[in-house]
Each structure stands twice: as structure tokens, then as C-alpha cells.
Enzyme design. Structure first.
Site, PDB file in Angstrom:
ATOM      1  CB  SER A   1      -0.948  -0.029   1.211  1.00 36.85           C
ATOM      2  OG  SER A   1      -1.873   1.041   1.137  1.00 36.85           O
TER       3      SER A   1
ATOM      4  CG  HIS B   1      -4.150  -0.961  -0.643  1.00 34.66           C
ATOM      5  ND1 HIS B   1      -3.923  -0.891   0.716  1.00 34.66           N
ATOM      6  CD2 HIS B   1      -4.614  -2.214  -0.879  1.00 34.66           C
ATOM      7  CE1 HIS B   1      -4.236  -2.053   1.275  1.00 34.66           C
ATOM      8  NE2 HIS B   1      -4.652  -2.867   0.324  1.00 34.66           N
TER       9      HIS B   1
ATOM     10  CG  ASP C   1      -5.198  -5.643   2.930  1.00 30.19           C
ATOM     11  OD1 ASP C   1      -5.794  -6.698   3.215  1.00 30.19           O
ATOM     12  OD2 ASP C   1      -5.100  -5.199   1.775  1.00 30.19           O
TER      13      ASP C   1
END
Length: 363
Positions: free
Chosen positions: A182, A209, A305
Site C-alpha cells: 500500500s 492499493h 491488510d
């Protein structure tokens, strides 16, 4: 403008004071408007505003801030060229690119994210600054300061645990590499992929992401960095040797068995992490299909995540590698995996790439 240090102010508008913002923009009008917008919030305060990068770097030698608003198109040293130096001088400050050139999907925008910018925001024309932009700016600032607080709240990993010792043993016998990332992940991915030679044939899946509009350019960049074809995932796409497949910005990338291998399935269910796409569904499905023949990697990113999916991989006998804290823009995702005891090794991204290359026969 008044100047204050982080030691005086704390993070995120705590009772000790509002978060400090440094503005770097060559337009006096833009500096003025952005300054009023920042001061109009209750959580943020302008620490200083400068028209060029050199002055801002001088300021950062003796002052600390939480967030830096940086323009791209400036005379002398432009924002992209200066970005690595600004990040280093900021000592943990998040850099938000605010520029008319920062359109979603634009090459310069992805380049800024790859170099470590935390986020980008399109700056409207001088006559178009309005209420909606002020709301978006405050929203982005709030998101960054929450990420900052989260990063500083992360506990250190148990570095004396045997599985974290150097040199790490190369994982062996894997048929697929699944990578989750991310914030700061694009730069980490570029370092990792550069360390893997083009002859490496194990397929690589990536969940990063990013908004949908970035994905096509992102895939093009990964193809160049990785020296191999890279495609944005489509439903039922076959997983083939020597290729990279990236999750689209609006769906989870899952893996399913086929009669002669494996393929991609795209799903849209709500993930526990709240991310779309999420690393957890990818890891979970990879564990189901490839078991111990998979290798998971978790790079820089905010939040947790990938942590639950890493458990699935470990339970299936696979190994998981996590990026180290020192090289991460945000050590949330890899830190969560490390602190849960699910990482076989914690390394900088280039070391992870070399480890993958050795284990996959590409060294």
C-alpha cells in the site's frame, strides 16, 4: 508565520496543539489560499510556507512538521526532483503532492507515489479554489495524519527472534509469488523487482492499493521494472510463467484451480481490512490453491491488510517475507505480519528480491 516543532505539538491535533503543515509552492496566491484553508481547520496549522525547495529544505534542517504540501511545477528544482530530499529532510513527515499536474493516472503522479509521496491532490486553477477543494484537502490531511499516528504507534518487532536473523535462508520450491503493498509500496516494489533477473519464470501476483485510474500505467511501469510482461487482472485470466498480474483497483484478485493450472477470479465482497482491492483474499486463495508451494510478500503500507491472509499462507506451509521498518514509508502492514510471528524474514525490498531470485532459480 509561527514555527513550532513536533515535540511541542504532538500528532493529529492532540490537546498539545494542531498538526504542523509546511507549504512549498512557487505561486504566492496558491500559498495564500492553501494557507487559509489549512488554518481554517481545527486540526492543522501552517508552520511555514516557501516559494522554492531550497528554502524549505533549509527550514527542515531546524524544524519538524507533520505534513508537507509540495507543488510539482516550480522553477529551479521541481517537486519530483526534490521529492527524495524533501522526504529525507522531513524525518517522517508525510508529503502530499498538490499540483495541477497531479491528475489520476498521469505519469508524474505515479512517479511521485513511486518516489515515496504519501498521496496526491489535483490543484485547481487559481480562480477555481472553492469550498469543495477545501473539504477534500482537509480530508486528505486528516487521512495522512491518522496514518502518521498509526505508524508511530506500531510496536517494534521482536528482532531477536531466530527467524529474523541475517542472512535469511532463501525460500525454496515455490510456484507462485504473491505480493501485497500500500502506501510506499510502489517504490518498494520497484526495488524488489529490479533485484529479480528477467529469466525468473515463477509468476508474480501483486495487490497494491491504488485507484482504478492508475492501474494501466502502474502495470506498464511494473513491466519495465520487472523485465517481464505485466497485465491488470481480468476475470478468468490464466496464470502463466514469467508474468506479473496486478489486481484492478475495484476488485479483489483471487486464485482458483483449473484443469491444467490456475486462473484469476475477481470478486467484490467487503474485506475485513476495508480495502478494495485487499491483500487478504489474494493470500487466502493462494494458500488454498498453492499451499506450501507459494511465497507471500508484504511491503510498506498502512493498516493490517495481508496479516490474516499471511496466517492462511503459514498454516498451509508457505513462507511469508516482510519489508523491514527502516525502509518502509509506513510499517503498518509488514509490521502487523512481523509482530504476529508470521514472517520468515524481515528485510529491505531489494534483499527480498534477491532472496526470491535465489529461491526461484533466477539468480
Amino acid at each position: 508565520m509561527a514555527q513550532a516543532s513536533l515535540a511541542d505539538t504532538g500528532y493529529g491535533g492532540t490537546p498539545a496543539g494542531p498538526a504542523q503543515v509546511l507549504i512549498v509552492d512557487d505561486s504566492v496566491v496558491a500559498r495564500s489560499v492553501l494557507g487559509r484553508m489549512v488554518e481554517g481547520t481545527r486540526r492543522f496549522r501552517v508552520a511555514a510556507a516557501y516559494s522554492d525547495v531550497r528554502a524549505a529544505l533549509e527550514y527542515l534542517k531546524t524544524h519538524s512538521v507533520d505534513i508537507i504540501l509540495l507543488d510539482i511545477e516550480m522553477p529551479g528544482i521541481d517537486g519530483i526532483t526534490a521529492l527524495p530530499d524533501v522526504i529525507a529532510a522531513g524525518r517522517g513527515a508525510k508529503v502530499l503532492i498538490v499540483s495541477s499536474a497531479a491528475e489520476q493516472g498521469a505519469a508524474v503522479t505515479v512517479q511521485a507515489l513511486a518516489l515515496g509521496a504519501a498521496d496526491t491532490l489535483v490543484k485547481p486553477g487559481i480562480g477555481a479554489f472553492g469550498g469543495r477543494f477545501a473539504e477534500v484537502l482537509e480530508e486528505r490531511l486528516s487521512r495522512l495524519i491518522e496514518a502518521q499516528a498509526h505508524a508511530h504507534a506500531q510496536p517494534e518487532p521482536a528482532v531477536q527472534h531466530p527467524q529474523y536473523q541475517f542472512p535469511a535462508q532463501a525460500p525454496e520450491g515455490f510456484d507462485l509469488v504473491a505480493i501485497g503493498a500500500s502506501t510506499g509500496g510502489i517504490h518498494a516494489l520497484s526495488q524488489l523487482l529490479r533485484a529479480i533477473p528477467a529469466r525468473f519464470q515463477v509468476p508474480i501476483l501483486v495487490t497494491q492499493h491504488l485507484p482504478v485510474s492508475f492501474m494501466s500505467y502502474f502495470a506498464t511501469q511494473l513491466a519495465v521494472l520487472g523485465g517481464r510482461p505485466c497485465e491488470v487482472a481480468a476475470d478468468r485470466m490464466r496464470i502463466r510463467p514469467g508474468r506479473i498480474i496486478v489486481a484492478p483497483g475495484d476488485a479483489h484478485l483471487r486464485v482458483v484451480r483449473t484443469s491444467d493450472g490456475a486462473a484469476i477470479r475477481l470478486t467484490h465482497e467487503k474485506a475485513a481490512s476495508g480495502c478494495m482491492p485487499s491483500v487478504d483474499p489474494m493470500f487466502e486463495s493462494v494458500a488454498e490453491v498453492f499451499g506450501a508451494r507459494a511465497l507471500g510478500v508484504v511491503l510498506s503500507g498502512m493498516g493490517r491488510d495481508g496479516c490474516e491472509g499471511a496466517r492462511d499462507l503459514v498454516d498451509a506451509g508457505a513462507r511469508v517475507l516482510a519489508q523491514d521498518r527502516a525502509s518502509s514509508v509506513v510499517w503498518g502492514m509488514p509490521g502487523a505480519v512481523a509482530n504476529a510471528g508470521r514472517a520468515s524474514a524481515i528485510l529491505p525490498p531489494d534483499e527480498i528480491g534477491r532472496l526470491i531470485a535465489r529461491g526461484g532459480g533466477g539468480a
